[in-house]
Design a protein around this motif. Sequence first.
Motif, short mmCIF file in Angstrom:
data_model
loop_
_atom_site.label_atom_id
_atom_site.label_comp_id
_atom_site.label_asym_id
_atom_site.label_seq_id
_atom_site.Cartn_x
_atom_site.Cartn_y
_atom_site.Cartn_z
N ILE C 197 -9.19 -15.26 -20.43
CA ILE C 197 -9.65 -13.88 -20.56
C ILE C 197 -9.26 -13.32 -21.92
O ILE C 197 -10.04 -12.67 -22.61
CB ILE C 197 -9.04 -13.01 -19.45
N ALA C 198 -8.01 -13.63 -22.31
CA ALA C 198 -7.57 -13.13 -23.60
C ALA C 198 -8.36 -13.77 -24.73
O ALA C 198 -8.67 -13.13 -25.74
CB ALA C 198 -6.08 -13.43 -23.79
N GLU C 199 -8.69 -15.01 -24.53
CA GLU C 199 -9.41 -15.73 -25.57
C GLU C 199 -10.79 -15.12 -25.80
O GLU C 199 -11.29 -15.09 -26.92
CB GLU C 199 -9.54 -17.20 -25.12
N PHE C 205 -8.02 -7.39 -21.71
CA PHE C 205 -7.39 -7.82 -22.98
C PHE C 205 -8.31 -7.57 -24.17
O PHE C 205 -8.40 -8.37 -25.07
CB PHE C 205 -7.04 -9.31 -22.92
N ASP C 206 -9.01 -6.44 -24.17
CA ASP C 206 -9.97 -6.23 -25.25
C ASP C 206 -9.41 -5.33 -26.33
O ASP C 206 -10.13 -4.56 -26.94
CB ASP C 206 -11.26 -5.64 -24.69
N ARG C 279 -12.14 -6.31 -14.88
CA ARG C 279 -12.44 -5.21 -15.78
C ARG C 279 -12.42 -3.89 -15.03
O ARG C 279 -11.95 -2.87 -15.55
CB ARG C 279 -13.81 -5.44 -16.40
N ALA C 280 -12.92 -3.95 -13.85
CA ALA C 280 -13.01 -2.71 -13.10
C ALA C 280 -11.64 -2.28 -12.58
O ALA C 280 -11.38 -1.10 -12.45
CB ALA C 280 -13.97 -2.89 -11.93
N ALA C 281 -10.79 -3.27 -12.33
CA ALA C 281 -9.58 -2.94 -11.58
C ALA C 281 -8.37 -2.67 -12.45
O ALA C 281 -7.49 -1.92 -12.05
CB ALA C 281 -9.26 -4.08 -10.61
N LEU C 282 -8.30 -3.31 -13.60
CA LEU C 282 -7.03 -3.28 -14.33
C LEU C 282 -7.07 -2.34 -15.52
O LEU C 282 -8.08 -2.22 -16.20
CB LEU C 282 -6.68 -4.68 -14.81
N PRO C 283 -5.93 -1.67 -15.78
CA PRO C 283 -5.85 -0.87 -17.01
C PRO C 283 -5.59 -1.78 -18.21
O PRO C 283 -5.19 -2.94 -18.06
CB PRO C 283 -4.66 0.03 -16.74
N LEU C 290 0.69 -7.12 -24.72
CA LEU C 290 -0.17 -8.30 -24.60
C LEU C 290 0.43 -9.50 -25.30
O LEU C 290 0.53 -10.61 -24.74
CB LEU C 290 -1.54 -7.97 -25.21
N MET C 291 0.87 -9.27 -26.54
CA MET C 291 1.41 -10.40 -27.30
C MET C 291 2.73 -10.88 -26.69
O MET C 291 2.98 -12.07 -26.56
CB MET C 291 1.66 -10.00 -28.76
#
Lengths: 509, 133, 318, 505, 102
Positions: C197-199, C205-206, C279-283, C290-291
């Motif tokens: 997802i991060a990739e 993770f946007d 996407r819908a669920a997480l802040p 993130l890092m």
Amino acid sequence: MMLPLLIIVPLLGALIACLGGASRSNWPRWLTIGSLVVDAGLLTALSVATPDPGLRAGWLAHFSSPWIPQLGIGLRLDMDGLSLLLLWLTLALSVVSVVISWKEITEHVGFFHVCLLATTSGVIGVFLSTDLFLFFFFWEIMLVPMYFLVAIWGHERRVHAAIKFFLFTQGSGLLMLLAIFGLVFAHRQATGQFTFDYFQLLGTYMPPGTEMLLMLGFFIAFAVKLPVVPFHSWLPDTHTQAPTAGSVLLAGILLKTGAYGLIRFTVPLFPDAARLFTPVALALGVIGILYGALLAMAQTDMKRLVAYSSVSHLGFVLLGIFAWNGLALQGVVIQMIAHGISTGALFILVGTLQDRLHTRDLRRMGGLWHSAPHFSAIFLFFGVASLGLPGLGNFVGEFLTLLGTYRVSPPAAILGAVGLVMAAVYVLMLVQRSLLGPSQPGAVITDLSRRHMAVMAVMIVAIIAVGVLPQPIINVAASSLDHLVPSTQVAATARPVVLSQANTRETLP
Amino acid sequence: MVVLGLYICATILLVALMIGLSFVLGGVRDSRAMRLPFESGILPVGTARLRLPVQYYVIAMFFVIFDMEAVFIFAWALVVRPAGWAGYVTMMVFLSVLVVAFVYLWRVGALEWGPHPRRVRPSRTVMTANERS
Amino acid sequence: MTIGFGIFQIIVSLFVLLSTAAFLTWVERRLLAVWQDRYGPNRVGPFGLLQAVADGVKMLFKQDWTPPFADRPVFVLAPAIGMVTVLLGFAVIPVTSGWSLAGGLNVGVLFFLAMTSLGVYSVVLAGWASNNKFALLGGMRAAAQMVSYEVFMGLSLLGTVMLAHSFSLSDIVLAQTHLWFIVPQFLGFVTFLLAGIAETHRLPFDLPEGENELGAGFHTEYSGMKFGMFFIAEYAGIVLIAAMVTTLFLGGWLGPVLPPLVWFVLKTGVLICFFILLRAALPRPRYDQLMAFGWKVLLPVCLLNVAVTGAVMLLVSP
Amino acid sequence: MTMTIADLVALLPMIVLSGGTVVLMAGIAFRRSNGLAAWLTGLCLLVSLACLWPASGSLPVRVPPLFLIDGYFTFATALVLLSSLAVLLLSHGYVGALRSSPADEYYLLLLIATLGAVVMLGSDHFATFFLGLETLSVALLGLIAYPRHRPDATEAGMKYLVLAGTSSAFLLFGIALIYAAQGTLSFSAAGSGAGHTVGVYRLVASALILTGIGYKLSIVPFHMWAPDVYEGAPAPVGGFIAVISKLSVFTVLMRYFVAGPGRMDHAAMSAIAVFAILSMVAGNLLALGQDNLKRILAYSSIAHLGYLLVAFLSPETFGIAASSYYLAAYAVTTLGAFGVIGILSDPAAPHDVAEIDAYRGLFWRRPWLAGILTLMLISLAGIPPTMGFIAKAYVMTAGVGSHLTLPLIALILGSIIGLYYYLRIVVVMAMPVSDRLGDRTVFPTRFSGVATLGVLAVLVVVLGLVPSMLIAPIQHADPRMNSEFVHAATASSLLSDRKLGSHSE
Amino acid sequence: MGTVSPQNAILLAAILFALGLAGVLIRRNLIFMLMSIEIMLNATGLAFVAGGARWGQPDGQIMFLLVLTLAAAEISVGLALILLLQTRRPTLDSDTGNTLRG
């Protein structure tokens, strides 16, 4: 054990003097004198002792111990008559150097005496070593403290002079080192033995070309030290810039190591090449005599003048060595000692003059006789000694040398004699310009101190003794010359000759 | 292999086609605002060649290093069974060195992002050197 | 397998991929609408199904604008790279045992990783070439994030490689005949999913394109088809990661009763839906979180996974 | 392929160093302390040194295909470890006074660099050689650029990086070609096939490898980087580069060319001869115009590598023992010289104290330091009673024995030129004190440095006066002893050397 | 799948190597110089792989891995140094780096 002690004692003295260097008291001086006296005592013991019967003929003492066994290098020390004489000269002049710089050297006193003693020690090592590598070791080691003596306590252009001195001697030394290795490998090829032992290397067989090359390697190193003319240019500079004690050591002892090397190593190790080389060497000797004298005449700087006179005098030494007969060699020995004393004295005198006048320029002197009669008289005495007045040491040496040379090469002897005449010219010129004539303004000096007078007295006695009674000296050296001379064919025609005064009187069949 | 090659060519062609088509078909319009960088409606000031926080570069280095280390693990991953316990132990030695390096980076503060100061506790000797000055 | 069949495969794959990616925009918006209790696109065609086509046509006819302050060649190249690398990534995925472009490639896993790595160039070059502060920051963020998670992605799939003794994705699928790797490699599965997802810098993770901070991040200055390409690449990226997870951990095309192709599509589809649910669920986390999460949690977990997997393998069947 | 206990014992020094590196790193992670790191590093070096002992009885040990642990390794490793220890002690006070960064990572880098050097010394394979070399170079990069506040250091690091990278590439390409031509990367195995694969590959490969090694050794056509890097690097690191990195590369050169496959490579040998001559002459000539002590030392180290190569070119006679002794002498003296610079310098200042003018009157301000520096310079110039003299004489012996006329002439010329600039420094130190630079106090924390310098000075003199203490062990460290490439002829000459060696009165 | 002969691969490697060397010599920007060095190193990697292929051994590939590692390490340190340099100077032109005479 005596022989290594001879080397170690001054070094120990140096070490202790070094630690006391910080204080401005006199005790580094006393310490130096003390260690030299102890050394002299050792030497006396050696001189009077009867040599061990197990020694090689002509040798007085021997010491050996392994050093770098992997390379066939040992601590081999041997002493014969020649070494003994030169050792005495060394110790005597070292003491003189200390005395005459008693008040003159005021800065870094401790270190000064360290250098002085280290030089002495190195020179003693040079005169004693019979391992070629060890010899080279000492040959190099005596240069470093000498370098410091010139570079730290010298005059205006001391740095330049010191570096020039070092480069010349070191560079030629490396050539000699190469030649030593060449000789050792040649010996290895001939016998399978890898050794630096002088006695084993004597008589090594090698092809003539190789022999000549190796001989030249040795010759150049010694010629630079002697100095022989094309290699002499360091000498005037160094002498001029060195402190008085340095000049004395240089002229009195260090130059003799060159002559000693030629006698001890160059000729015996490479007899055939040396014989082939004789005409060139004689020519170089003559050139040295004449050229040195000529340049001495042209100088206005007193120290330079004396330095060039040294070049001229040592030309006789080269001449005598390559004449290679007993007569000439005896002359060489006498000349070495006499020159050591007379030139040393001249340098001391010029040094005191400089201390008082702050110049060495002859054009700014004159009429010194009025203000300093003692100084002038002594100066005149050593001047005429230097030009070879009969009855004084130099005359005996030069005369014997010329006689010996005459047997081998009359033209060389005759030209050498011309050099004597020229010597008279420059010495008289020197005396006339400085001592006589009208007093220059400002050229009024105080006379010699008692300390100097005492030193001068001793030296005067010494030079007269050498001139009047050369026999004991020749006797001491005879044994070593005896076993040197037969190694050449020239010797076959010559017989040992002993001189008394100016009369030649053949003794000993 | 040949198919892969063809596929590569095909994708490149496709992308070129998309760009080319839109270039040909797209409308043409110009305005002063279009010629300015978009910064949420605020007039841009200064150059856009910012000096970036050093962390970005640090991350780049970590990537290079850790990716290279991963490559060695990859080489082992293929042969876990044939290499046996000897291989495993070797790998664990390698990994443990990696882990120590990782711990080192963590403790030194190289993994921190943002305004936190680096967690460098100056040693006593350094402090005295400072004091001396 | 003849060249002709290969060309056929290529054409079909590209078509399916592009249309899936385009279609996904619709799917995503519809699904989000369901979860967020709104309508989503419902005007163009039945249920708004033609919305994707409409978007495509719009992009094609919009102005192909390259800002004058941008570095032109790089500006054009960046989206192209993004697109190409994502599409190439699909080459090594074995859809079924008979249908794959290069599923048997013996360095399949490495090829996949290489392509995702190259994807970094796309964002970093886009950010740089735009000559815009937001874009540059976005590009750098994206680059840092992608290279970091690249490492964990590689490490997290190592377990499957170890179990299958092969880098070939077909072999990896076949090795799951008895047991899907999600069971022995659950840790690997989770980490791979997160890294994936991060990739693709998908939500949550946007951060590189976080619109509340950076305008639109690295593609702030992009518009028209070039923006579309980033867009498509992102959705194709989702498909790619989903397909990859399917292949590596969910047994690929394997499954009872139904034909292999259906199984593959089914699994991939579920995963895609899962991504959209995320996407819908997480802040959205902070960038430093993130890092830190990547380096301080994922990396040790990945390494642990590798070590444990190796030990277990040797203990079970030396 | 599996390792035996004996293999592990033989590799113990490397293992200890690697383990020490890891422990140190972990230590730094949990407690940042200059002193602790220094102690750990020193301890690790000492333990590693002690670990040479257990294997020494059963040498040579071959750990196929990567390592060859023999007497030569033992000697060279001991030298490297001791030099490294000296650098550690010399830098302790130095980096401790750094303000821009803590010093513990410096020791870590030092340890890693030492590890690289030791790996190189034991390598019997291009892979280990290469790994060791690069471990060394990359760690050195960090060391060179360690004082971050100094622009000079960073710049020097950058220069070193570019040159190290380029030269590594040359070296690697050469190795790759050899591999492509022969199918093996092992030194020993490569030799066995060397006879029938001489061709373009090998020729090009030799040229490339020589270029690479030439850069690493900074011999003359490849020397440009050395003065800049030495000048920019902190003084103790300068010593490290000059001694350890060169020593280890030279050892590999020795292994490869003298005991390994390179001995058949006559073209390479003649090229090395040319490089040696150029290094001796040009290195010394270029040093003449320098006013910075570090730069002078850099050029002098170029020249010394030239002298060393003379020994390298004459392995049949005393060359190997000579080069070993020379390396030891070079290490002790160079470390001493750099150590003096380090002790006089403040790392927080933008430069080290290396301008010759700054040394004016040092003799009267810091007599002991000046004395030590003089001793080191004298040794570098090859004047007794120092190690440098014996070393040069030893090398000359080897050269004369192998009839290397031109290199010997260059050696003599070089030595004479060398005297000039070494003496110049001594003269400056002996000049009256200048007021311009004021009095520079020695940092009180530098006791370890001063003590190390003292030990080095004593070593220079003692090993110069009693060289057999060192020569005896060196003779047991001949890399040809365990080589299958010893020709019948060489073997006999080796034997005769030994016989001669044992000869004494 | 067409095979590439080791000979040609080495030739290619040599060309790459030469390009990299030219880059190091001609480029004045430090980043480009570093990149050129990377090209040289990768060229050697290619040559190793080609060698390994010729003899059918894994050694070449192992060496390639080692070379890659070196390249990675070197580039990381290089990058750090360049950053340090850049904080002091606005340009990365290596010609301006002449505080040290040379």
